[in-house]
Motif scaffolding. Structure first.
Motif, PDB file in Angstrom:
ATOM      1  N   TRP A  48       0.832  -1.208   0.000  1.00 22.67           N
ATOM      2  CA  TRP A  48       0.000   0.000   0.000  1.00 22.67           C
ATOM      3  C   TRP A  48       0.865   1.255   0.000  1.00 22.67           C
TER       4      TRP A  48
ATOM      5  N   ARG B  57       2.296   1.685  -3.495  1.00 18.35           N
ATOM      6  CA  ARG B  57       1.317   1.199  -4.467  1.00 18.35           C
ATOM      7  C   ARG B  57       1.471   1.794  -5.854  1.00 18.35           C
TER       8      ARG B  57
ATOM      9  N   TRP C 169      -8.879  -1.402  -1.933  1.00 23.71           N
ATOM     10  CA  TRP C 169      -7.700  -2.022  -1.337  1.00 23.71           C
ATOM     11  C   TRP C 169      -8.098  -3.089  -0.318  1.00 23.71           C
TER      12      TRP C 169
END
Length: 434
Positions: free
Chosen positions: A327, A330, A357
């Protein structure tokens, strides 16, 4: 050519020359009328073009694209390396995740599709597909192409349609021989879910005529209507010998595919591509295996094939223990579902929302390093526009049968872009002489 300078012999290597054409040559090379005429003649239906081709205006681009011989050869080496890796015992133990995938009837799977982005460092493998669509359509699109100028005619090669068609027939004949030993199938079924509703339905008709012209009966059938009587697979009340499989239920686990599942397990029909072909190559988790040089070496892949795979985008399954890191970084990644197809539920990292996500982290996704797509200048309404491009090579048993490009705008390939769609590949073999 768009403001194209005269290129002297020796000025550009093949890759640079193909890049030059892609940037500067926006000429319209598709003779759309000739393509429609050829398709209509093969289909044997006066309404075919009007109802199925003209209603899909972005199926074919008016412009070809250019690929250097060097890049095409590099793509061939990557294909060979991937398929060699898939035969290793360690790979098979990792990739064959269901009992049906482990069934092996000796077939290789027709029309494997390897999708590449062409970068300055060479081709980058983005994904592998079974039952890759578009091959029959691309044969007709290529048949209706013309070189736009003397420079392009001198520097490129376009394989003949007869060459492609003979190799396709040999491919299906070989699939039959591998499972049945000799002869040819008497009847082929081209099978999908609600085939008439599929965007690529026109190619089902072209494939049907392809078989019929060669003396093999062919029908187009909805997978849900198939019947297995314990000995034979029945489609449209006729026994079927070979199934050209276009459904995307790759392990045949959906209840509506139970007849095909049972017939496949019993070996009652040659089904190609089958569950094992998808599991060994096209499941997105295999992209992680292809980018793990250490593991491939431990499994016994030789250095020549390891070298061919060097530099391919890194890919890793998304899991709880790497989710936070992925993340945070990303923007470097594309996120793809393991069993995805046609760009569905694929997300570019810099476009992700928190809610999406959360679904990705819940399971079933692969993170793949972004490799930027190539670009192709096309002419739209008299003005040059730059579209993204990828190149798909259709293969059989590691050999390239046909290369075609897809031109588009957006996150992934689509058939909604003005000026986009399938585009034939002109292979740049040499240099232009003044």
């Amino acid at each position: 050519m768009l403001n194209a300078p005269i290129i002297q012999a020796g000025d550009l290597a093949r890759r640079a020359l193909s890049d030059h054409f892609n940037r500067t040559c926006a000429c319209l090379t598709l003779d759309r009328k000739a393509m429609h005429r050829a398709m209509g003649e093969i289909a044997g239906d006066d309404a075919f073009v009007q109802t199925l081709i003209e209603t899909r205006p972005h199926l074919a681009s008016n412009t070809a694209t250019f690929v250097s011989r060097n890049d095409l050869q590099a793509m061939g080496r990557i294909v060979e390396a991937a398929e060699t890796a898939s035969r290793l015992a360690g790979w098979r133990a990792s990739a064959l995740r269901s009992d049906i995938a482990g069934l092996d009837f000796g077939t290789a799977g027709v029309f494997m599709g390897y999708d590449f982005h062409l970068t300055p460092e060479g081709p980058k493998l983005i994904e592998i597909n079974t039952n890759a669509g578009g091959a029959f359509l691309n044969a007709f699109i290529r048949r209706a192409q013309r070189a736009c100028c003397a420079e392009v005619e001198t520097a490129t090669r376009r394989p003949s349609s007869d060459e492609f068609e003979s190799r396709i027939f040999a491919m299906f004949a070989e699939e039959w021989r591998r499972q049945r030993g000799a002869g040819l199938p008497a009847r082929v079924a081209i099978v999908d879910d609600d085939p008439e509703k599929q965007y690529l339905y026109p190619e089902f008709i072209l494939a049907q005529r392809f078989f019929e012209e060669r003396g093999i009966a062919a029908i187009i059938a909805d997978a849900a209507t198939l019947v297995f009587d314990g000995a034979r697979l029945i489609a449209n009340n006729e026994p079927v010998d070979l199934v050209y499989n276009r459904i995307v239920d790759f392990d045949l686990s959906e209840p509506r595919h139970s007849a095909l599942n049972q017939a496949y397990r019993a070996g009652a029909a040659v089904v190609t591509p089958g569950p094992g072909h998808h599991a060994l190559l096209a499941d997105k988790r295999n992209l992680a295996l292809l980018s793990d040089t250490t593991q491939l070496r431990e499994w016994g892949l030789d250095e020549t094939h390891l070298s061919a795979l060097a530099g391919q985008p890194r890919a890793i399954p998304v899991a709880a223990d790497n989710a936070q890191e992925l993340w945070a970084d990303r923007k470097r990644w594309f996120f793809k579902p393991f069993a995805g197809h046609a760009g569905k539920a694929v997300y570019r990292g810099d476009k992700l929302t928190k809610s999406v996500w959360e679904r990705i982290v819940a399971g079933g996704y692969l993170a793949q390093e972004i490799a930027a797509p190539g670009e192709r200048v096309v002419e739209i309404n008299g003005a040059p526009q730059t579209l993204k491009k990828d190149v798909r090579v259709y293969t059989y048993d590691s050999e390239i049968l046909l290369a075609a490009a897809r031109l588009y705008q957006g996150q992934t390939t689509n058939f909604r872009t003005e000026g986009g769609g399938f585009a034939p590949v002109f292979i740049v073999d040499g240099e232009i002489t003044a």
